[in-house]
Design a protein around this motif. Structure first.
Motif, PDB file in Angstrom:
ATOM      1  N   PRO A 154       0.846  -1.195   0.000  1.00 25.51           N
ATOM      2  CA  PRO A 154       0.000   0.000   0.000  1.00 25.51           C
ATOM      3  C   PRO A 154       0.881   1.245   0.000  1.00 25.51           C
ATOM      4  O   PRO A 154       1.959   1.244   0.599  1.00 25.51           O
ATOM      5  CB  PRO A 154      -0.785  -0.126   1.314  1.00 25.51           C
ATOM      6  N   PRO A 155       0.460   2.307  -0.685  1.00 21.89           N
ATOM      7  CA  PRO A 155       1.287   3.519  -0.722  1.00 21.89           C
ATOM      8  C   PRO A 155       1.442   4.134   0.669  1.00 21.89           C
ATOM      9  O   PRO A 155       0.512   4.117   1.478  1.00 21.89           O
ATOM     10  CB  PRO A 155       0.501   4.449  -1.652  1.00 21.89           C
ATOM     11  N   VAL A 156       2.624   4.644   0.926  1.00 19.77           N
ATOM     12  CA  VAL A 156       2.910   5.272   2.220  1.00 19.77           C
ATOM     13  C   VAL A 156       2.691   6.780   2.089  1.00 19.77           C
ATOM     14  O   VAL A 156       3.256   7.421   1.198  1.00 19.77           O
ATOM     15  CB  VAL A 156       4.363   4.997   2.653  1.00 19.77           C
ATOM     16  N   PRO A 157       1.885   7.384   2.946  1.00 17.69           N
ATOM     17  CA  PRO A 157       1.662   8.836   2.874  1.00 17.69           C
ATOM     18  C   PRO A 157       2.963   9.610   3.055  1.00 17.69           C
ATOM     19  O   PRO A 157       3.849   9.196   3.812  1.00 17.69           O
ATOM     20  CB  PRO A 157       0.692   9.108   4.033  1.00 17.69           C
ATOM     21  N   VAL A 158       3.073  10.736   2.387  1.00 17.47           N
ATOM     22  CA  VAL A 158       4.265  11.581   2.483  1.00 17.47           C
ATOM     23  C   VAL A 158       4.505  11.990   3.922  1.00 17.47           C
ATOM     24  O   VAL A 158       5.652  12.047   4.395  1.00 17.47           O
ATOM     25  CB  VAL A 158       4.108  12.829   1.582  1.00 17.47           C
ATOM     26  N   SER A 161      -1.163   2.863   7.126  1.00 14.87           N
ATOM     27  CA  SER A 161      -2.394   3.033   7.896  1.00 14.87           C
ATOM     28  C   SER A 161      -3.397   1.924   7.575  1.00 14.87           C
ATOM     29  O   SER A 161      -3.334   1.274   6.535  1.00 14.87           O
ATOM     30  CB  SER A 161      -3.033   4.393   7.586  1.00 14.87           C
ATOM     31  N   ALA A 162      -4.329   1.723   8.494  1.00 14.57           N
ATOM     32  CA  ALA A 162      -5.374   0.712   8.301  1.00 14.57           C
ATOM     33  C   ALA A 162      -6.217   1.028   7.062  1.00 14.57           C
ATOM     34  O   ALA A 162      -6.609   0.127   6.320  1.00 14.57           O
ATOM     35  CB  ALA A 162      -6.261   0.646   9.548  1.00 14.57           C
ATOM     36  N   THR A 163      -6.460   2.304   6.821  1.00 10.39           N
ATOM     37  CA  THR A 163      -7.248   2.703   5.639  1.00 10.39           C
ATOM     38  C   THR A 163      -6.529   2.331   4.357  1.00 10.39           C
ATOM     39  O   THR A 163      -7.146   1.827   3.398  1.00 10.39           O
ATOM     40  CB  THR A 163      -7.512   4.223   5.672  1.00 10.39           C
ATOM     41  N   ASP A 164      -5.206   2.552   4.326  1.00  7.65           N
ATOM     42  CA  ASP A 164      -4.434   2.202   3.134  1.00  7.65           C
ATOM     43  C   ASP A 164      -4.452   0.699   2.886  1.00  7.65           C
ATOM     44  O   ASP A 164      -4.502   0.245   1.738  1.00  7.65           O
ATOM     45  CB  ASP A 164      -2.993   2.693   3.282  1.00  7.65           C
ATOM     46  N   LYS A 165      -4.401  -0.084   3.967  1.00 11.95           N
ATOM     47  CA  LYS A 165      -4.465  -1.539   3.811  1.00 11.95           C
ATOM     48  C   LYS A 165      -5.811  -1.969   3.245  1.00 11.95           C
ATOM     49  O   LYS A 165      -5.869  -2.820   2.342  1.00 11.95           O
ATOM     50  CB  LYS A 165      -4.230  -2.224   5.164  1.00 11.95           C
ATOM     51  N   VAL A 166      -6.880  -1.399   3.766  1.00  7.54           N
ATOM     52  CA  VAL A 166      -8.222  -1.749   3.278  1.00  7.54           C
ATOM     53  C   VAL A 166      -8.352  -1.419   1.801  1.00  7.54           C
ATOM     54  O   VAL A 166      -8.878  -2.211   1.001  1.00  7.54           O
ATOM     55  CB  VAL A 166      -9.292  -1.017   4.104  1.00  7.54           C
ATOM     56  N   LEU A 183      -7.077  -5.510  -4.719  1.00  8.48           N
ATOM     57  CA  LEU A 183      -6.714  -6.892  -5.028  1.00  8.48           C
ATOM     58  C   LEU A 183      -7.947  -7.757  -5.256  1.00  8.48           C
ATOM     59  O   LEU A 183      -7.955  -8.652  -6.115  1.00  8.48           O
ATOM     60  CB  LEU A 183      -5.874  -7.477  -3.895  1.00  8.48           C
ATOM     61  N   ASP A 184      -9.013  -7.503  -4.505  1.00 11.25           N
ATOM     62  CA  ASP A 184     -10.231  -8.285  -4.680  1.00 11.25           C
ATOM     63  C   ASP A 184     -10.836  -8.036  -6.054  1.00 11.25           C
ATOM     64  O   ASP A 184     -11.380  -8.958  -6.687  1.00 11.25           O
ATOM     65  CB  ASP A 184     -11.242  -7.950  -3.584  1.00 11.25           C
ATOM     66  N   PRO A 208      -7.863 -11.772  -0.917  1.00 11.71           N
ATOM     67  CA  PRO A 208      -6.733 -10.907  -0.551  1.00 11.71           C
ATOM     68  C   PRO A 208      -6.403 -11.045   0.932  1.00 11.71           C
ATOM     69  O   PRO A 208      -7.285 -11.243   1.775  1.00 11.71           O
ATOM     70  CB  PRO A 208      -7.253  -9.503  -0.868  1.00 11.71           C
ATOM     71  N   PHE A 209      -5.121 -10.928   1.247  1.00 10.98           N
ATOM     72  CA  PHE A 209      -4.674 -11.021   2.642  1.00 10.98           C
ATOM     73  C   PHE A 209      -3.414 -10.177   2.818  1.00 10.98           C
ATOM     74  O   PHE A 209      -2.773  -9.757   1.855  1.00 10.98           O
ATOM     75  CB  PHE A 209      -4.405 -12.477   3.034  1.00 10.98           C
ATOM     76  N   VAL A 210      -3.100  -9.926   4.078  1.00 16.63           N
ATOM     77  CA  VAL A 210      -1.894  -9.171   4.426  1.00 16.63           C
ATOM     78  C   VAL A 210      -0.849 -10.149   4.945  1.00 16.63           C
ATOM     79  O   VAL A 210      -1.169 -11.065   5.716  1.00 16.63           O
ATOM     80  CB  VAL A 210      -2.195  -8.106   5.508  1.00 16.63           C
ATOM     81  N   MET A 211       0.400  -9.997   4.507  1.00 15.12           N
ATOM     82  CA  MET A 211       1.469 -10.875   4.954  1.00 15.12           C
ATOM     83  C   MET A 211       2.758 -10.083   5.134  1.00 15.12           C
ATOM     84  O   MET A 211       2.884  -8.961   4.637  1.00 15.12           O
ATOM     85  CB  MET A 211       1.709 -12.011   3.949  1.00 15.12           C
ATOM     86  N   MET A 212       3.707 -10.674   5.849  1.00 11.31           N
ATOM     87  CA  MET A 212       5.028 -10.073   6.003  1.00 11.31           C
ATOM     88  C   MET A 212       5.916 -10.543   4.865  1.00 11.31           C
ATOM     89  O   MET A 212       6.039 -11.746   4.627  1.00 11.31           O
ATOM     90  CB  MET A 212       5.651 -10.459   7.340  1.00 11.31           C
ATOM     91  N   ASP A 213       6.500  -9.607   4.134  1.00  8.30           N
ATOM     92  CA  ASP A 213       7.486  -9.962   3.122  1.00  8.30           C
ATOM     93  C   ASP A 213       8.707 -10.507   3.863  1.00  8.30           C
ATOM     94  O   ASP A 213       9.334  -9.793   4.653  1.00  8.30           O
ATOM     95  CB  ASP A 213       7.866  -8.729   2.308  1.00  8.30           C
ATOM     96  N   PRO A 214       9.085 -11.795   3.630  1.00  8.59           N
ATOM     97  CA  PRO A 214      10.175 -12.390   4.416  1.00  8.59           C
ATOM     98  C   PRO A 214      11.529 -11.752   4.161  1.00  8.59           C
ATOM     99  O   PRO A 214      12.414 -11.791   5.019  1.00  8.59           O
ATOM    100  CB  PRO A 214      10.169 -13.860   3.984  1.00  8.59           C
ATOM    101  N   LEU A 215      11.740 -11.155   2.990  1.00 11.14           N
ATOM    102  CA  LEU A 215      13.019 -10.530   2.675  1.00 11.14           C
ATOM    103  C   LEU A 215      13.110  -9.117   3.242  1.00 11.14           C
ATOM    104  O   LEU A 215      14.121  -8.720   3.812  1.00 11.14           O
ATOM    105  CB  LEU A 215      13.248 -10.516   1.161  1.00 11.14           C
ATOM    106  N   LYS A 216      12.042  -8.358   3.064  1.00 10.32           N
ATOM    107  CA  LYS A 216      12.064  -6.962   3.502  1.00 10.32           C
ATOM    108  C   LYS A 216      11.535  -6.792   4.928  1.00 10.32           C
ATOM    109  O   LYS A 216      11.649  -5.721   5.510  1.00 10.32           O
ATOM    110  CB  LYS A 216      11.228  -6.110   2.545  1.00 10.32           C
TER     111      LYS A 216
END
Length: 458
Positions: A191-195, A299-304, A310-311, A378-386
């Motif tokens: 998700p994009p990160v706010p400035v 933020s939670a809004t950006d994740k949603v 993705l859906d 769609p789901f949220v996961m931890m990128d194992p590399l980053k």
């Protein structure tokens, strides 16, 4: 199994046990062991104290030794010397940079596990320079032997006909049971990160820099308290000696241009987040530095919003409006899979097949109940590399249930079995031939053994 496999296992034990067992030849002698040369292989001697040291290491580690240790251990050492002697004849050498890197990694690991360099020295009863020098010799020999074995067996390449014949000779009950495996395609993006959030992180790092350079706070203390690189944070942000190629380019460019250990670098952005760096020491082409890593929060809004996007993509795939592979090219930010239709590669095997436990838990949970061709929600996961959150959907490309190995599904596994057997047989025969052309002398009181290779005594 024949000697090749046993030897490889024992060699691994020898290397690992050294790093955990605070015992040396000097200690063996001081403990009352009368030292003497018991074997000579070529121009290399094997000492009684060395055998005793290895016996105590194995005992300390709880590793069983097949048979009489005073027969088995010197024979393994003698085989090691055969490989090293051949390596010297063939000019096979270890890459000193790789040796140094391995030793640095292990030293850093033990310092982290034991608590400090001083405690490590106390534990091993040696100075850190002595520990490092012995590790260098051990790791160097390990690498040389591995390279020598690889060189000896490099021509072993069974043909498909060889593999089929080998498979047909195997009794059904001797075929390995292959675990359930799955091939997975992934489409993911962050998700994009706010400035405003990015600026918050940078301002926090600027504050850290000011505190360090004013002398009010120690960099390592700030790293322990605030760095989001959890492993290096335990060591006050210290990375240990690394070469330039071991760091991401943006980080390496700044770190290797530092010259004053009292100064802190400018803020560096990498794929992992934002860093500040402090030089500890330069040593040739290697550097040891500390860093503090902070990551912007999503933020939670950006994740949603990202999950909803993705859906929509998932529904397009489900309705055949777009192929999953096309969607990956158009939308995925996973640079490791985007050019491969999203197909994930198993880093342990370099193949596209995964056992469920080898997958990230979030992915395994999603695909367990899916059929071939299905796409997850769609789901949220931890990128194992980053080590940061991404949003994803996954598609099951293929599933294979638990089964006995067969040529249709497991050709590469059967090929690997045959290559291992052919290599084992070749090394076994090579050792027998090498015994005949190498000067070997064993003290009389050490000859009464049932050696695996009787050719030691001419």
């Amino acid at each position: 199994m024949r000697h090749y496999s046993k030897y490889s296992t024992w060699l691994g034990l020898t290397v690992l046990s050294f790093f955990f067992f605070p015992y040396s030849t000097a200690h063996a002698q001081s403990a009352g062991v009368i030292d003497e040369v018991i074997w000579v292989v070529g121009d290399e001697a094997i000492l009684r104290s060395e055998v005793e040291e290895e016996r105590l290491r194995a005992q300390y580690e709880g590793t069983p030794i097949p048979g009489d240790p005073y027969c088995y251990i010197p024979e393994q050492m003698a085989i090691q010397k055969l490989f090293l002697h051949q390596a010297s004849l063939d000019s096979v050498e270890a890459n000193e940079s790789s040796v140094s890197h391995q030793v640095d990694m292990r030293l850093n690991y033990y310092i982290n596990q034991i608590g400090s360099k001083e405690k490590m020295e106390e534990y091993f009863r040696k100075t850190s320079s002595e520990i490092r020098e012995e590790m260098m010799t051990t790791v160097r020999n390990q690498m040389i032997i591995q390279q020598m074995q690889a060189k000896l067996t490099e021509g072993i390449k069974p043909t498909p006909a060889d593999i089929r014949r080998y498979y047909n000779t195997l009794p059904l009950d001797s075929l390995p049971l292959m675990p359930a495996q799955v091939e997975v395609q992934i489409l993911s993006f962050e998700p994009p990160v706010p400035v405003e959030e990015t600026e918050r992180v940078k301002q926090r790092l600027r504050e850290f820099t000011e505190r360090v350079q004013s002398g009010s706070t120690d960099f390592s203390m700030l790293a322990r308290l605030y760095s989001e690189d959890t492993e290096s944070a335990k060591r006050g942000g210290e990375l240990g000696f690394v070469g330039k190629g071991q760091l991401v380019p943006e980080f390496a460019e700044v770190a290797f241009n530092l010259n004053d250990p009292k100064r802190v670098s400018r803020i560096v952005q990498t794929e992992y987040g934002y860093h500040i760096i402090q030089l500890i020491e330069k040593k040739g082409e290697r550097i040891n530095c500390r860093h503090i890593l902070l990551r912007p929060r999503i933020s939670a809004t950006d994740k949603v919003n990202a999950l909803q996007r993705l859906d929509s993509i998932r529904q397009l795939v489900a309705s055949d409006s777009i192929q999953f592979e096309q969607a990956v090219v158009m939308f995925s930010q996973d640079k490791n899979t985007v050019m491969n239709g999203g197909l994930m590669l198993n880093p342990n095997t370099n193949s596209s097949r995964f056992e469920y436990q080898d997958l990230a838990p979030e992915i395994a949970k999603q695909i367990y109940a899916l059929n071939e061709g299905d796409v997850s929600r769609p789901f949220v996961m931890m990128d194992p590399l980053k080590n940061r959150e991404v949003c994803a959907i996954v598609r099951v490309k293929k599933k294979t249930d638990v089964h006995r190995a067969n040529l249709t599904d497991d050709f590469q596994a059967v090929k690997a079995m045959l290559e291992a057997k052919m290599s084992e047989d070749f090394i076994h025969d090579w050792i027998i031939k090498k015994q005949k052309t190498t000067y070997i002398r064993i003290s009389p009181e050490w000859q009464g053994c049932e050696f695996e290779y009787p050719g030691w005594i001419h």
